[in-house]
Design a protein around this motif. Sequence first.
Motif, PDB file in Angstrom:
ATOM      1  N   CYS A 277      26.116  -6.683  76.648  1.00  0.00           N
ATOM      2  CA  CYS A 277      26.626  -7.077  75.333  1.00  0.00           C
ATOM      3  C   CYS A 277      26.027  -8.418  74.939  1.00  0.00           C
ATOM      4  CB  CYS A 277      28.150  -7.205  75.354  1.00  0.00           C
ATOM      5  SG  CYS A 277      28.998  -5.641  75.349  1.00  0.00           S
TER       6      CYS A 277
ATOM      7  N   ARG B 110      25.813 -10.800  72.302  1.00  0.00           N
ATOM      8  CA  ARG B 110      26.639 -10.819  71.097  1.00  0.00           C
ATOM      9  C   ARG B 110      26.188 -11.834  70.058  1.00  0.00           C
ATOM     10  NH1 ARG B 110      32.694 -10.353  72.928  1.00  0.00           N
ATOM     11  NH2 ARG B 110      32.262 -12.311  73.949  1.00  0.00           N
TER      12      ARG B 110
ATOM     13  N   ILE C 249      24.193 -12.975  66.922  1.00  0.00           N
ATOM     14  CA  ILE C 249      23.688 -12.247  65.756  1.00  0.00           C
ATOM     15  C   ILE C 249      22.412 -12.931  65.285  1.00  0.00           C
ATOM     16  CG2 ILE C 249      24.178 -11.578  63.376  1.00  0.00           C
ATOM     17  CD1 ILE C 249      26.108 -10.214  65.120  1.00  0.00           C
ATOM     18  N   THR C 250      21.323 -12.192  65.241  1.00  0.00           N
ATOM     19  CA  THR C 250      20.095 -12.751  64.690  1.00  0.00           C
ATOM     20  C   THR C 250      20.057 -12.411  63.207  1.00  0.00           C
ATOM     21  OG1 THR C 250      19.027 -12.345  66.789  1.00  0.00           O
ATOM     22  CG2 THR C 250      17.595 -12.820  64.911  1.00  0.00           C
TER      23      THR C 250
ATOM     24  N   THR D  99      18.577 -12.067  59.535  1.00  0.00           N
ATOM     25  CA  THR D  99      17.270 -11.856  58.922  1.00  0.00           C
ATOM     26  C   THR D  99      17.001 -13.045  58.012  1.00  0.00           C
ATOM     27  OG1 THR D  99      18.305 -10.665  57.124  1.00  0.00           O
ATOM     28  CG2 THR D  99      17.504  -9.356  58.972  1.00  0.00           C
TER      29      THR D  99
ATOM     30  N   ARG E 260      25.018  12.514  57.804  1.00  0.00           N
ATOM     31  CA  ARG E 260      25.206  11.139  58.261  1.00  0.00           C
ATOM     32  C   ARG E 260      24.176  10.213  57.622  1.00  0.00           C
ATOM     33  NH1 ARG E 260      26.051   6.744  58.777  1.00  0.00           N
ATOM     34  NH2 ARG E 260      26.798   5.498  60.531  1.00  0.00           N
TER      35      ARG E 260
ATOM     36  N   SER F  80      30.591   5.660  61.114  1.00  0.00           N
ATOM     37  CA  SER F  80      30.465   4.318  60.536  1.00  0.00           C
ATOM     38  C   SER F  80      31.790   3.573  60.626  1.00  0.00           C
ATOM     39  CB  SER F  80      30.054   4.395  59.069  1.00  0.00           C
ATOM     40  OG  SER F  80      30.200   3.114  58.480  1.00  0.00           O
TER      41      SER F  80
ATOM     42  N   ASP G 241      32.295   1.074  58.810  1.00  0.00           N
ATOM     43  CA  ASP G 241      32.213   0.269  57.586  1.00  0.00           C
ATOM     44  C   ASP G 241      32.998   0.907  56.444  1.00  0.00           C
ATOM     45  OD1 ASP G 241      31.405  -1.889  56.120  1.00  0.00           O
ATOM     46  OD2 ASP G 241      29.401  -1.134  55.685  1.00  0.00           O
TER      47      ASP G 241
ATOM     48  N   ARG H 115      31.470  -0.973  71.612  1.00  0.00           N
ATOM     49  CA  ARG H 115      31.610  -0.768  73.050  1.00  0.00           C
ATOM     50  C   ARG H 115      32.564  -1.829  73.579  1.00  0.00           C
ATOM     51  NH1 ARG H 115      26.073  -0.867  75.924  1.00  0.00           N
ATOM     52  NH2 ARG H 115      25.918  -2.748  74.664  1.00  0.00           N
ATOM     53  N   ARG H 116      33.381  -1.423  74.519  1.00  0.00           N
ATOM     54  CA  ARG H 116      34.404  -2.354  74.988  1.00  0.00           C
ATOM     55  C   ARG H 116      34.510  -2.312  76.508  1.00  0.00           C
ATOM     56  NH1 ARG H 116      36.547   0.555  70.812  1.00  0.00           N
ATOM     57  NH2 ARG H 116      37.853   1.870  72.111  1.00  0.00           N
ATOM     58  N   ALA H 117      34.865  -3.433  77.068  1.00  0.00           N
ATOM     59  CA  ALA H 117      35.168  -3.500  78.497  1.00  0.00           C
ATOM     60  C   ALA H 117      36.482  -4.244  78.631  1.00  0.00           C
ATOM     61  CB  ALA H 117      34.066  -4.226  79.246  1.00  0.00           C
TER      62      ALA H 117
ATOM     63  N   ARG I  14      36.652  -7.290  76.020  1.00  0.00           N
ATOM     64  CA  ARG I  14      35.441  -7.845  75.461  1.00  0.00           C
ATOM     65  C   ARG I  14      34.794  -6.759  74.614  1.00  0.00           C
ATOM     66  NH1 ARG I  14      31.507 -12.113  77.199  1.00  0.00           N
ATOM     67  NH2 ARG I  14      29.546 -11.301  76.414  1.00  0.00           N
ATOM     68  N   ARG I  15      34.369  -7.136  73.434  1.00  0.00           N
ATOM     69  CA  ARG I  15      33.846  -6.115  72.519  1.00  0.00           C
ATOM     70  C   ARG I  15      32.402  -6.421  72.137  1.00  0.00           C
ATOM     71  NH1 ARG I  15      38.188  -4.945  67.905  1.00  0.00           N
ATOM     72  NH2 ARG I  15      37.897  -7.153  67.412  1.00  0.00           N
ATOM     73  N   GLY I  16      31.583  -5.414  72.199  1.00  0.00           N
ATOM     74  CA  GLY I  16      30.175  -5.566  71.842  1.00  0.00           C
ATOM     75  C   GLY I  16      29.984  -5.537  70.327  1.00  0.00           C
ATOM     76  N   ASN I  17      28.854  -6.063  69.886  1.00  0.00           N
ATOM     77  CA  ASN I  17      28.520  -6.050  68.459  1.00  0.00           C
ATOM     78  C   ASN I  17      28.487  -4.623  67.930  1.00  0.00           C
ATOM     79  OD1 ASN I  17      28.126  -8.738  68.873  1.00  0.00           O
ATOM     80  ND2 ASN I  17      25.906  -8.690  68.620  1.00  0.00           N
TER      81      ASN I  17
ATOM     82  N   SER J  77      22.595  -9.804  58.145  1.00  0.00           N
ATOM     83  CA  SER J  77      22.290  -8.973  59.304  1.00  0.00           C
ATOM     84  C   SER J  77      23.099  -7.690  59.183  1.00  0.00           C
ATOM     85  CB  SER J  77      22.671  -9.709  60.591  1.00  0.00           C
ATOM     86  OG  SER J  77      22.510  -8.844  61.705  1.00  0.00           O
TER      87      SER J  77
ATOM     88  N   GLU K   7      24.264  -6.515  61.925  1.00  0.00           N
ATOM     89  CA  GLU K   7      25.043  -6.587  63.157  1.00  0.00           C
ATOM     90  C   GLU K   7      26.293  -7.433  62.934  1.00  0.00           C
ATOM     91  OE1 GLU K   7      23.728  -7.359  67.570  1.00  0.00           O
ATOM     92  OE2 GLU K   7      22.004  -7.412  66.238  1.00  0.00           O
ATOM     93  N   VAL K   8      27.400  -6.984  63.506  1.00  0.00           N
ATOM     94  CA  VAL K   8      28.654  -7.710  63.365  1.00  0.00           C
ATOM     95  C   VAL K   8      29.155  -8.105  64.745  1.00  0.00           C
ATOM     96  CG1 VAL K   8      31.021  -7.638  62.474  1.00  0.00           C
ATOM     97  CG2 VAL K   8      29.223  -6.267  61.373  1.00  0.00           C
ATOM     98  N   ALA K   9      29.411  -9.380  64.928  1.00  0.00           N
ATOM     99  CA  ALA K   9      29.998  -9.846  66.188  1.00  0.00           C
ATOM    100  C   ALA K   9      31.484  -9.503  66.179  1.00  0.00           C
ATOM    101  CB  ALA K   9      29.809 -11.348  66.336  1.00  0.00           C
TER     102      ALA K   9
ATOM    103  N   ASP L 156      36.850 -10.866  70.699  1.00  0.00           N
ATOM    104  CA  ASP L 156      37.550 -10.240  71.810  1.00  0.00           C
ATOM    105  C   ASP L 156      39.035 -10.095  71.494  1.00  0.00           C
ATOM    106  OD1 ASP L 156      35.204 -10.056  73.109  1.00  0.00           O
ATOM    107  OD2 ASP L 156      35.511 -11.790  74.405  1.00  0.00           O
TER     108      ASP L 156
END
Lengths: 516, 320
Positions: A23, A25, A27-28, A30, A355, B160, B162, B173-175, B199-202, B219, B221-223, B226
């Motif tokens: 993980c 985490r 964020i990059t 753009t 999808r 999604s 979203d 994804r989580r642990a 703990r949660r993945g992006n 981006s 991607e979303v952080a 936890d």
Amino acid sequence: MSRLARIARAAALAVVATTVISCDRSITQTEQLPSLVASSLDASAGSWKMIVLSAPNQVAVPAPASITSDAYRLELAAIKSAQRVMTAAQRERIAHWSGGGVLRWDQVLRGLVARYNLPPAPRAGGSYPVPDASNPFADPAFPFANPPYAARAYSFVAVAQYEALKAAWFYKFQYNRPSPARVDADVRALMPVSELPAYPSEDAVMAGASVAMLQALFPAAVEEITRRGADQREAALLSGKASSSDLAAGLALGRAVAAQVLARMSTDGTAAAVGTPMQWAALADSARARGEIPWISLDGPARPPMLPNFGAVLSWAMTSADVVAARPKAPFSTSSAEMQAELAEVRRTVKGLTREQRAIALKWNDGAGTYAPPGHWNDIAAEYIRDAQFSEVRAARAFALLNMAMHDASVGCWEAKFRYFSPRPSQLDPSIRTEIGLPNFPAYPSGHSTFSAAAANVLGYLFPGAAPTFKAMSDQAGMSRMYGGIHFRNDIVEGSAHGDRIAAFTIRFAQGDRAP
Amino acid sequence: MCVGPHSSHTRAAPWRTIALALCTAASLAVAWPAALRAQSMDDAIFMDRRVLCAGLLYTREQWSEYWEGSRKRTSGNIGDVTTQQATWMGAYGVTDRLNLLASLPYVWTRVSQGVLQRQSGSQDISLGVKYNALSTPLTSVGTLHVIGVAAVSMPTTDYSPDFMPLSIGTASRRATARGLLSFQSHRGWYLNGSAAYTRRGNVRLDRVAYFTNDQLVLSNEVAMPDVRETAITLGYARPNLVVPIVLTNQVTLGGGDIRRQDMPFVSNRMNFTRMDARVQYTLPKLPGVVLHAGVSRVLNGRNVGQGTTVMAGLLLAGKL
């Protein structure tokens, strides 16, 4: 413990560990902006065609003191002593603003639109309050930066920057005062410092113009806006790019130019765009008189339409007669067989949505709470402008042209939407459910399609090599609305053609603006 | 040794006990928006060695009131939001002290007002291992058990996240690591206390920028912040009946509030306190069959719906 148990436990721990470790985490983001090294000085920009101002020297900028004067030497000494005690935060801000002021302000503006692009919440009785410019911190906050408001904001900020920078360029090459780092070898150049004359400072010009515009458009964000303007000026000073007199002259010029642009903005007709309950009712009556089913709000509770009089707002490259002449022909009648076929197509599309189609609908949604469709096209444009290493004034030109065209698209689209007042698919067939929020205004023509076609045409003019890419994006943005279940195909086709026609006015302006 | 609220009966009626015990790995009721919708693995019950228990749980959660940040409200654009889940779950006793757990929900969501499309799909698979580290008599009244659970969870489809509140999950994804203390009296009463950290993945969106927590992020991607969960269970167990009452508190360690009149967002700070009451009943004539029923209600929250959930399930247990 049995052997099996040991294996199982080890396997489970390995799975957990792998998942946790993998993980990453951070964020990059753009749109990273490396230090701007302009590919050209654009020394002729002082003679490029003005849009709001009558001439680049409409605002007078007095001649600077000589670089051999005591006053200027004191300014250099002040920079040197400031450079010796810089904080980490100041260095970070220098790195930030060295990415290009025009690009940075465009990012700021997109953030402000996204923050304020929220419709008012209904009152307990089911009515809706109207955002109040004189009480911007209230609930609802002012403004509701919906797509027309946003398109107008992007265009006015970009035009103000462009006008101010052209004026700055005019005086820069009239007075030819070098930047401090070029005058004095002991002043360190902490940003790329070019041969561009420093007086008046382009950074201060941008700060002055942008702060004035943004404060008028987003008054509740005054604190953040003011701070960013101060940061940009401080970064220019500390980096050895501009002296305090370069900055003072730039700030005054930027503010004075913004005042001219604000005069236009305050009288462009937006104040009357919300309309009155009587006007809203008249729109429905007019549609009924033509034998059409009028649009109704499907918000719960029903909400007044979004800015029904925005079609009367002043355009940039079109006259009001041009707006009428470019208007799309009437949509299919709500009682026609064509409309039934269109409705069936939306129903079929939504029902069999893949999808990938859902992803396209979400990608271009740009609904409430986002930087809006014009912001999405600014996002797209920014990386092309960055990669082209445009000078600040040429970057401002690109954003100005792009956003002028999108504002005109917004005016033209709203003029047509409220002339035809046509229903959304879900109104004609409640079984049609949407994958994205349903916009609270009539369907025909599609705003996304108009915005996107206008933007793609202008960007294709500025970056001809990527024109097919922009066209493909624009077509996808249009179709995303049918995948989302909120538009008919005809809304998209006619909206896109409308956007093409509207962009032609801006491109015609650009072709004659004397920018090589 | 079998560890469970009814452990004193283990030797006398192994099958009954096994079924009852194992199948108590009930899914926690759903709290919108499904931050941790999967099986919580939060009880003190273990399958005996080589016993497999598996079955289906159905939950139906509904809410009309929700917290927009800390402001409680309803929305005419959604009316009632209903989330149904059919969760396949299984547990296996590797040893009496070490169990493997798995679950996979299929989720349906819908709104009662407005135009938003219903969503459905296979959600996130969870795999866990549960270990009874220590069991020791405590006073003359009962026994204290110290239990650890480690679990991971990941989406099984590319749904999604979203489209909250209708998205079927967060797609993260989580642990999770959980510690659990259970005191079980010889008379059947038991008290559990557990704490878990997830703990949660992006997660990735289909768009290139979003605004949350007062920031525009350029981006896709979303952080994901936890999540910390604590729970207290008070229960009573008879040979073929277990009745737990659970008070759960979830705190998301970051994330933004839902803005005024905005849609919720996947990384929102979703907090809640929820009360659950459940019944597990083993059929006297079919000791490998366990029926589950339960209700729960969110008492307080932030950026979640005030859901009321009903649950029913059927689990089968047997020795391999």
